[in-house]
Write a protein that holds these residues in place. Structure first.
Motif, PDB file in Angstrom:
ATOM      1  N   UNK A  27      39.682-119.544  49.614  1.00 25.46           N
ATOM      2  CA  UNK A  27      39.748-120.174  48.299  1.00 25.46           C
ATOM      3  C   UNK A  27      38.409-119.971  47.614  1.00 25.46           C
ATOM      4  N   UNK A  28      38.444-119.563  46.347  1.00 27.27           N
ATOM      5  CA  UNK A  28      37.222-119.466  45.562  1.00 27.27           C
ATOM      6  C   UNK A  28      37.304-120.450  44.408  1.00 27.27           C
ATOM      7  N   UNK A  70      43.503-119.021  45.231  1.00 28.96           N
ATOM      8  CA  UNK A  70      43.966-119.033  46.609  1.00 28.96           C
ATOM      9  C   UNK A  70      44.398-117.617  46.984  1.00 28.96           C
ATOM     10  N   UNK A  71      43.792-117.023  48.000  1.00 27.89           N
ATOM     11  CA  UNK A  71      44.126-115.669  48.450  1.00 27.89           C
ATOM     12  C   UNK A  71      45.295-115.754  49.435  1.00 27.89           C
ATOM     13  N   UNK A 104      48.134-113.784  45.143  1.00 30.22           N
ATOM     14  CA  UNK A 104      47.135-114.814  44.926  1.00 30.22           C
ATOM     15  C   UNK A 104      47.727-115.863  43.988  1.00 30.22           C
ATOM     16  N   UNK A 105      47.174-117.055  44.061  1.00 30.95           N
ATOM     17  CA  UNK A 105      47.587-118.133  43.176  1.00 30.95           C
ATOM     18  C   UNK A 105      46.319-118.648  42.508  1.00 30.95           C
ATOM     19  N   UNK A 118      42.031-133.860  43.209  1.00 34.53           N
ATOM     20  CA  UNK A 118      42.584-133.285  44.434  1.00 34.53           C
ATOM     21  C   UNK A 118      43.813-132.480  44.021  1.00 34.53           C
ATOM     22  N   UNK A 119      43.824-131.192  44.365  1.00 37.60           N
ATOM     23  CA  UNK A 119      44.863-130.272  43.900  1.00 37.60           C
ATOM     24  C   UNK A 119      45.582-129.665  45.107  1.00 37.60           C
ATOM     25  N   UNK A 120      46.664-130.300  45.573  1.00 35.19           N
ATOM     26  CA  UNK A 120      47.442-129.742  46.676  1.00 35.19           C
ATOM     27  C   UNK A 120      48.290-128.552  46.208  1.00 35.19           C
ATOM     28  N   UNK A 121      48.400-127.552  47.071  1.00 35.97           N
ATOM     29  CA  UNK A 121      49.244-126.380  46.817  1.00 35.97           C
ATOM     30  C   UNK A 121      50.365-126.385  47.843  1.00 35.97           C
TER      31      UNK A 121
END
Length: 134
Positions: A27-28, A70-71, A104-105, A118-121
């Protein structure tokens, strides 16, 4: 941790195709100060065994927008062989291809100083969903 002048960000990933946390997803984090400002890469990390990324860089003062990238392609490439084995054991339908539809997202959102985001995927090979968690 957020302060009066900065926001803070955390995230985690659940692989909904297997009902487990997604471990090892790179994650970047990037930020900008204003809609017309350039993005500044702040660094990154990877998810742990619980699917959490606990050591994202702090946001600088003046941040108004954040982007989490997100890779997912590498994650699904390594999980594919294990998934094929599980499908064979369960007589489940085969996945139509060997990779992720979304390599990627990228999630971009606005932030306010003093707030924690807080960012859940929620992730699977053919779709994803995000929300502001707590």
């Amino acid at each position: 941790m957020s302060t009066d002048t900065t926001a803070s960000v955390s995230t985690h990933i659940l692989d909904t195709s297997i009902g487990r946390p997604a471990e090892g997803v790179a994650i970047t984090l990037a930020a900008r100060a204003g809609s017309d400002a350039e993005w500044t890469a702040l660094g990154g990390s990877a998810t742990d065994a619980d699917g959490r990324c606990k050591d994202l860089p702090a946001l600088p003062e003046g941040t108004t927008h954040v982007r989490l990238n997100f890779e997912t392609e590498a994650y699904f490439s390594t999980k594919h062989s294990a998934k094929k084995q599980a499908e064979a054991q369960q007589d489940a339908p085969r996945v139509r291809d060997s990779g992720a539809f979304f390599p990627e997202v990228a999630i971009t959102f606005a932030v306010t100083p003093g707030e924690h985001y807080h960012v859940p995927l929620l992730l699977n090979p053919f779709g994803y969903s995000v929300y502001r968690g707590s």
